[in-house]
Design a protein around this motif. Structure first.
Motif, PDB file in Angstrom:
ATOM      1  N   VAL A  85       0.866  -1.176   0.000  1.00  0.00           N
ATOM      2  CA  VAL A  85       0.000   0.000   0.000  1.00  0.00           C
ATOM      3  C   VAL A  85       0.905   1.229   0.000  1.00  0.00           C
ATOM      4  CG1 VAL A  85      -1.570   1.381   1.406  1.00  0.00           C
ATOM      5  CG2 VAL A  85      -1.987  -1.064   1.104  1.00  0.00           C
ATOM      6  N   VAL A  86       0.782   2.055  -1.032  1.00  0.00           N
ATOM      7  CA  VAL A  86       1.664   3.214  -1.189  1.00  0.00           C
ATOM      8  C   VAL A  86       1.072   4.413  -0.459  1.00  0.00           C
ATOM      9  CG1 VAL A  86       2.754   4.775  -2.841  1.00  0.00           C
ATOM     10  CG2 VAL A  86       2.486   2.350  -3.404  1.00  0.00           C
ATOM     11  N   THR A  87       1.878   5.037   0.401  1.00  0.00           N
ATOM     12  CA  THR A  87       1.440   6.204   1.171  1.00  0.00           C
ATOM     13  C   THR A  87       1.944   7.519   0.606  1.00  0.00           C
ATOM     14  OG1 THR A  87       3.381   6.046   2.604  1.00  0.00           O
ATOM     15  CG2 THR A  87       1.397   4.853   3.296  1.00  0.00           C
ATOM     16  N   ALA A  88       3.004   7.474  -0.208  1.00  0.00           N
ATOM     17  CA  ALA A  88       3.586   8.693  -0.754  1.00  0.00           C
ATOM     18  C   ALA A  88       4.454   8.347  -1.958  1.00  0.00           C
ATOM     19  CB  ALA A  88       4.431   9.416   0.292  1.00  0.00           C
ATOM     20  N   LEU A  89       4.547   9.290  -2.876  1.00  0.00           N
ATOM     21  CA  LEU A  89       5.484   9.192  -3.987  1.00  0.00           C
ATOM     22  C   LEU A  89       6.645  10.139  -3.697  1.00  0.00           C
ATOM     23  CD1 LEU A  89       2.986   9.322  -7.002  1.00  0.00           C
ATOM     24  CD2 LEU A  89       3.910   7.304  -5.859  1.00  0.00           C
ATOM     25  N   THR A  90       7.847   9.684  -3.949  1.00  0.00           N
ATOM     26  CA  THR A  90       9.007  10.538  -3.735  1.00  0.00           C
ATOM     27  C   THR A  90       9.775  10.717  -5.037  1.00  0.00           C
ATOM     28  OG1 THR A  90      10.575   8.744  -3.226  1.00  0.00           O
ATOM     29  CG2 THR A  90       9.248   9.612  -1.396  1.00  0.00           C
ATOM     30  N   VAL A  91      10.474  11.829  -5.120  1.00  0.00           N
ATOM     31  CA  VAL A  91      11.435  12.054  -6.197  1.00  0.00           C
ATOM     32  C   VAL A  91      12.799  11.875  -5.558  1.00  0.00           C
ATOM     33  CG1 VAL A  91      12.345  13.688  -7.888  1.00  0.00           C
ATOM     34  CG2 VAL A  91       9.888  13.662  -7.357  1.00  0.00           C
ATOM     35  N   GLN A  92      13.466  10.774  -5.849  1.00  0.00           N
ATOM     36  CA  GLN A  92      14.756  10.516  -5.221  1.00  0.00           C
ATOM     37  C   GLN A  92      15.594   9.568  -6.048  1.00  0.00           C
ATOM     38  OE1 GLN A  92      15.063   7.846  -1.665  1.00  0.00           O
ATOM     39  NE2 GLN A  92      12.817   7.834  -1.711  1.00  0.00           N
ATOM     40  N   THR A 110      20.052   7.931  -5.596  1.00  0.00           N
ATOM     41  CA  THR A 110      21.062   7.659  -4.575  1.00  0.00           C
ATOM     42  C   THR A 110      21.638   8.936  -3.974  1.00  0.00           C
ATOM     43  OG1 THR A 110      22.864   7.545  -6.195  1.00  0.00           O
ATOM     44  CG2 THR A 110      21.687   5.487  -5.699  1.00  0.00           C
ATOM     45  N   GLN A 111      21.361  10.083  -4.598  1.00  0.00           N
ATOM     46  CA  GLN A 111      21.842  11.363  -4.071  1.00  0.00           C
ATOM     47  C   GLN A 111      20.932  11.932  -2.987  1.00  0.00           C
ATOM     48  OE1 GLN A 111      24.667  13.105  -4.843  1.00  0.00           O
ATOM     49  NE2 GLN A 111      25.343  11.379  -6.091  1.00  0.00           N
ATOM     50  N   GLY A 112      19.679  11.456  -2.914  1.00  0.00           N
ATOM     51  CA  GLY A 112      18.781  11.941  -1.874  1.00  0.00           C
ATOM     52  C   GLY A 112      17.374  12.197  -2.380  1.00  0.00           C
ATOM     53  N   VAL A 113      16.532  12.701  -1.492  1.00  0.00           N
ATOM     54  CA  VAL A 113      15.130  13.002  -1.793  1.00  0.00           C
ATOM     55  C   VAL A 113      14.992  14.476  -2.144  1.00  0.00           C
ATOM     56  CG1 VAL A 113      12.773  13.016  -0.892  1.00  0.00           C
ATOM     57  CG2 VAL A 113      14.351  11.206  -0.210  1.00  0.00           C
ATOM     58  N   SER A 114      14.377  14.760  -3.286  1.00  0.00           N
ATOM     59  CA  SER A 114      14.192  16.160  -3.688  1.00  0.00           C
ATOM     60  C   SER A 114      12.739  16.609  -3.635  1.00  0.00           C
ATOM     61  CB  SER A 114      14.747  16.390  -5.097  1.00  0.00           C
ATOM     62  OG  SER A 114      14.111  15.543  -6.036  1.00  0.00           O
ATOM     63  N   ASP A 115      11.792  15.664  -3.559  1.00  0.00           N
ATOM     64  CA  ASP A 115      10.385  16.060  -3.465  1.00  0.00           C
ATOM     65  C   ASP A 115       9.562  14.874  -2.964  1.00  0.00           C
ATOM     66  OD1 ASP A 115       8.202  17.696  -3.559  1.00  0.00           O
ATOM     67  OD2 ASP A 115       8.106  17.850  -5.742  1.00  0.00           O
ATOM     68  N   VAL A 116       8.444  15.200  -2.310  1.00  0.00           N
ATOM     69  CA  VAL A 116       7.530  14.178  -1.788  1.00  0.00           C
ATOM     70  C   VAL A 116       6.103  14.598  -2.100  1.00  0.00           C
ATOM     71  CG1 VAL A 116       6.683  12.975   0.249  1.00  0.00           C
ATOM     72  CG2 VAL A 116       9.101  13.594   0.092  1.00  0.00           C
ATOM     73  N   ALA A 117       5.309  13.685  -2.621  1.00  0.00           N
ATOM     74  CA  ALA A 117       3.887  13.924  -2.871  1.00  0.00           C
ATOM     75  C   ALA A 117       3.080  12.891  -2.104  1.00  0.00           C
ATOM     76  CB  ALA A 117       3.573  13.844  -4.356  1.00  0.00           C
TER      77      ALA A 117
END
Length: 267
Positions: A36-43, A45-52
């Protein structure tokens, strides 16, 4: 029957952590994985740049769809992202009698916040009393308790006991302490047990916490008691971490090799 494990967590498109790591770890430990997906991330190996974040009602409907049709032998909870999602997940756990493993994902490895203050408060008040075991690292335990991170084993004991007072067993991960070995502390049913493992050097460690908690959920789903289940999950995670150092994926913190055993067997 094959152990069936539901992961409730965020998506990592790079495949190293989150839902993707959970699915790999569950399958590698002999289980059937649902997600069950709770969030989409933009990431990467360098890190997370955005979260929806996923809308709370959609999270709720995903969980209800699984529970109304599928056999669930254990649940692993990771990134929730928002207080309303925490509340929805806690409500969905009402009446659930299977083991529930909570990996309290509060920040990314790169420092991005993945759960705000209201979400942390809801997690402590509503979710901790409903889960079987929580698996924080030292910084996460400190944030949840509103104190400084433990600097030695004595402080780890105190913080683990403080978290257990909210209801669940606690596996407090001590990898942030200095030294050649990493010591994790399990507090369960009034007893404490230390688990020692050698420290693995190398940059590929992305998703270690997700992997450990998912492997633990799979062991519990198979009916293993908590003490050997933790040991089996730690043994698996250590081997995946060691094997992951040979991977060349990305330019930052790379993933573990979840299917090292298959490669060892030439599959």
């Amino acid at each position: 029957m094959i152990p069936s494990v539901l992961s409730i967590a965020g998506s990592d498109p790079s495949g190293g952590a989150g839902i993707q790591a959970d699915i790999k770890a569950i399958c590698a430990n002999g289980g059937y994985a649902m997600a069950v997906v709770t969030a989409l991330t933009v990431q990467n190996t360098q890190g997370v740049s955005d979260v929806a974040p996923v809308a709370p009602d959609l999270v709720k409907r995903q969980i209800e769809a699984i529970l109304s049709d599928m056999r669930v032998d254990a649940i692993k909870i990771g990134m929730l992202g928002h207080a309303d999602v925490v509340k929805v997940v806690a409500a969905c756990l009402e009446g659930i009698s299977v083991p529930v493993v909570l990996d309290p994902v509060l920040t990314s490895t790169s420092g991005a916040s993945l759960l705000d203050g209201a979400g942390r408060a809801a997690l402590m008040e509503l979710l901790l009393p409903r889960v079987s075991i929580i698996t924080p690292n030292l910084p996460e335990a400190a944030v949840l308790l509103g104190c400084d991170a433990a600097l030695d084993r004595e402080e780890m004991c105190k913080q683990a006991e403080a978290l257990q007072a909210f209801g669940p067993d606690v596996l407090l991960k001590g990898g942030h302490l200095p030294g050649e070995a990493c010591a994790d502390l399990l507090v369960s049913q009034g007893k404490s047990q230390w688990y020692e493992a050698k420290r693995v050097s190398g940059r590929n460690s992305h998703g270690t916490g997700c992997t450990l908690s998912s492997a633990l959920a799979c062991q519990l789903a198979a009916g293993e008691p908590i003490t050997p289940a933790v040991q089996a999950a730690k043994d698996y995670t250590l081997q995946a971490l060691i094997a992951g150092q040979t991977l060349n994926l990305g330019t930052g913190k790379g993933p573990l090799d979840h299917f090292f055993a298959m490669r060892d067997q030439g599959v």
